[in-house]
Design an enzyme around this catalytic site. Structure first.
Site, PDB file in Angstrom:
ATOM      1  N   ASP A 136       0.859  -1.177   0.000  1.00 55.80           N
ATOM      2  CA  ASP A 136       0.000   0.000   0.000  1.00 55.80           C
ATOM      3  C   ASP A 136       0.896   1.229   0.000  1.00 55.80           C
ATOM      4  O   ASP A 136       2.051   1.167   0.440  1.00 55.80           O
ATOM      5  CB  ASP A 136      -0.910   0.019   1.228  1.00 55.80           C
ATOM      6  CG  ASP A 136      -2.128   0.903   1.029  1.00 55.80           C
ATOM      7  OD1 ASP A 136      -3.185   0.374   0.640  1.00 55.80           O
ATOM      8  OD2 ASP A 136      -2.021   2.127   1.243  1.00 55.80           O
TER       9      ASP A 136
ATOM     10  N   ASP B 181       3.638   2.352  -4.326  1.00 56.81           N
ATOM     11  CA  ASP B 181       2.714   3.195  -5.078  1.00 56.81           C
ATOM     12  C   ASP B 181       2.303   2.392  -6.303  1.00 56.81           C
ATOM     13  O   ASP B 181       3.112   2.161  -7.202  1.00 56.81           O
ATOM     14  CB  ASP B 181       3.428   4.484  -5.486  1.00 56.81           C
ATOM     15  CG  ASP B 181       2.550   5.420  -6.307  1.00 56.81           C
ATOM     16  OD1 ASP B 181       1.469   4.986  -6.768  1.00 56.81           O
ATOM     17  OD2 ASP B 181       2.945   6.582  -6.501  1.00 56.81           O
TER      18      ASP B 181
ATOM     19  N   ASN C 133      -5.624  -4.213  -6.628  1.00 55.28           N
ATOM     20  CA  ASN C 133      -6.801  -3.642  -5.977  1.00 55.28           C
ATOM     21  C   ASN C 133      -6.705  -2.138  -5.735  1.00 55.28           C
ATOM     22  O   ASN C 133      -7.723  -1.474  -5.582  1.00 55.28           O
ATOM     23  CB  ASN C 133      -7.025  -4.354  -4.637  1.00 55.28           C
ATOM     24  CG  ASN C 133      -8.106  -3.694  -3.799  1.00 55.28           C
ATOM     25  OD1 ASN C 133      -9.277  -3.723  -4.143  1.00 55.28           O
ATOM     26  ND2 ASN C 133      -7.701  -3.066  -2.701  1.00 55.28           N
TER      27      ASN C 133
ATOM     28  N   TYR D 235     -13.348   8.718 -12.729  1.00 57.09           N
ATOM     29  CA  TYR D 235     -13.331   7.415 -12.059  1.00 57.09           C
ATOM     30  C   TYR D 235     -13.966   6.344 -12.940  1.00 57.09           C
ATOM     31  O   TYR D 235     -13.424   5.250 -13.116  1.00 57.09           O
ATOM     32  CB  TYR D 235     -14.081   7.523 -10.729  1.00 57.09           C
ATOM     33  CG  TYR D 235     -14.162   6.222  -9.957  1.00 57.09           C
ATOM     34  CD1 TYR D 235     -13.074   5.781  -9.208  1.00 57.09           C
ATOM     35  CD2 TYR D 235     -15.313   5.444  -9.969  1.00 57.09           C
ATOM     36  CE1 TYR D 235     -13.135   4.595  -8.491  1.00 57.09           C
ATOM     37  CE2 TYR D 235     -15.393   4.264  -9.262  1.00 57.09           C
ATOM     38  CZ  TYR D 235     -14.296   3.839  -8.522  1.00 57.09           C
ATOM     39  OH  TYR D 235     -14.360   2.649  -7.834  1.00 57.09           O
TER      40      TYR D 235
ATOM     41  N   LYS E  26     -12.228   2.889 -14.661  1.00 65.33           N
ATOM     42  CA  LYS E  26     -12.685   1.534 -14.371  1.00 65.33           C
ATOM     43  C   LYS E  26     -13.167   0.813 -15.634  1.00 65.33           C
ATOM     44  O   LYS E  26     -13.028  -0.414 -15.748  1.00 65.33           O
ATOM     45  CB  LYS E  26     -13.778   1.562 -13.312  1.00 65.33           C
ATOM     46  CG  LYS E  26     -13.288   2.037 -11.946  1.00 65.33           C
ATOM     47  CD  LYS E  26     -12.151   1.175 -11.412  1.00 65.33           C
ATOM     48  CE  LYS E  26     -11.776   1.544  -9.986  1.00 65.33           C
ATOM     49  NZ  LYS E  26     -10.700   0.683  -9.435  1.00 65.33           N
TER      50      LYS E  26
ATOM     51  N   THR F  42     -15.778   1.277   2.336  1.00 68.78           N
ATOM     52  CA  THR F  42     -14.322   1.203   2.440  1.00 68.78           C
ATOM     53  C   THR F  42     -13.794   2.590   2.775  1.00 68.78           C
ATOM     54  O   THR F  42     -14.563   3.563   2.883  1.00 68.78           O
ATOM     55  CB  THR F  42     -13.684   0.733   1.118  1.00 68.78           C
ATOM     56  OG1 THR F  42     -13.881   1.758   0.120  1.00 68.78           O
ATOM     57  CG2 THR F  42     -14.300  -0.569   0.639  1.00 68.78           C
TER      58      THR F  42
END
Length: 265
Positions: free
Chosen positions: A38, A59, A86, A153, A157, A188
């Site tokens: 992470d 990163d 992820n 976004y 995706k 989340t």
């Protein structure tokens, strides 16, 4: 330790919280050795108390960092069977005319270039080790059609969905599978502001009401789909984007149908 991932090695990006953290724990519980990465210190927190999980900063949108993470996983475990790409960012909630190119560039760097790098270096390692592995990327229902995220976004995706399709084709004959999971609204770190705002306004019970399950999802519900796609049970699933959204993407926008047992007019 025995389990469906016994003897396997897993790399998880964005493992510092949410879906990534739960997935890392699930893989480890089912016998895998895991390198949790992470960009924050969260990966260390994910690994704390779990002998099967190692942690490092990475990163996900940096080519050097991802190449190093893959190399570290192979060095630590002697193999790499599964990559779960992820890591992601929502960018901002600005509209089309308020967004600038810098925000777009950062979202694309993390959300789309990140999975590309994970596939590039992860698949290369699997090929070198002659491992027919599995790569799973986190896409989103926002990548399927409008209505679940901002333009930047959503576009990132949608790119992930196409990326897994083209990557599966380019890896034909290798035995390496590449798939994506498309979560709906999940609580989340990335969606925390949405949930907190709803709770402050007293409308938390309205979260997820547009899907047939009429609720938001939990990270564990997405992690279980990821684990399935990564497992031998999904050995014939390749180049697919699996929606885990409570049924949200199963319909075009409509008014809520009458309750069961009542006749529609």
């Amino acid at each position: 330790m025995t389990g469906r991932f016994s003897g396997k090695a897993v790399l998880v990006t964005g493992a510092g919280s949410g879906i990534g953290r739960v997935a890392a724990h699930l893989f480890a519980r089912d016998g895998a050795r895991v390198l949790a990465t992470d960009v924050t210190d969260g990966a260390g927190e994910t690994a704390a108390g779990h002998d099967a999980i190692a942690a490092m900063r990475c990163d996900a949108g940096s080519e050097d960092d991802v190449a190093h993470a893959v190399s570290e996983a192979v060095s630590r475990f002697g193999r790499l069977d599964i990559v779960f790409a992820n890591a992601g960012t929502i960018g901002s909630f600005d509209g089309l005319f308020e967004l600038d190119a810098a925000v777009w560039a950062d979202v694309l760097r993390v959300n789309l270039i990140g999975p590309f790098l994970a596939i590039k270096y992860g698949a290369r390692a699997m090929l070198d080790l002659e491992i027919a592995g599995s790569i799973v990327c986190t896409a989103s229902v926002a990548g399927l059609r409008s209505g679940a995220g901002g333009s930047h976004y959503s576009a990132s995706k949608a790119g992930v969905i196409n990326l897994v399709q083209t990557s599966a084709q380019q890896l034909a004959g290798s035995g390496i599978r590449v798939n994506a999971v498309c979560p709906g609204l999940i609580e989340t770190g990335m969606t925390r502001t949405i949930y907190e705002s709803a709770r402050e306004k007293g409308v938390a019970d309205q979260i997820g009401r547009l899907n047939p399950m009429q609720r938001g999802g939990e990270p564990a519900e997405i992690a279980s789909v990821v684990a399935f796609l990564a497992s031998d049970a999904a050995s014939y699933i390749n180049g697919q984007a699996i929606a885990a959204d409570g049924g949200l993407s199963s319909s075009l926008p409509v008014s809520r149908p009458p309750r069961l047992g009542r006749t529609a007019i």
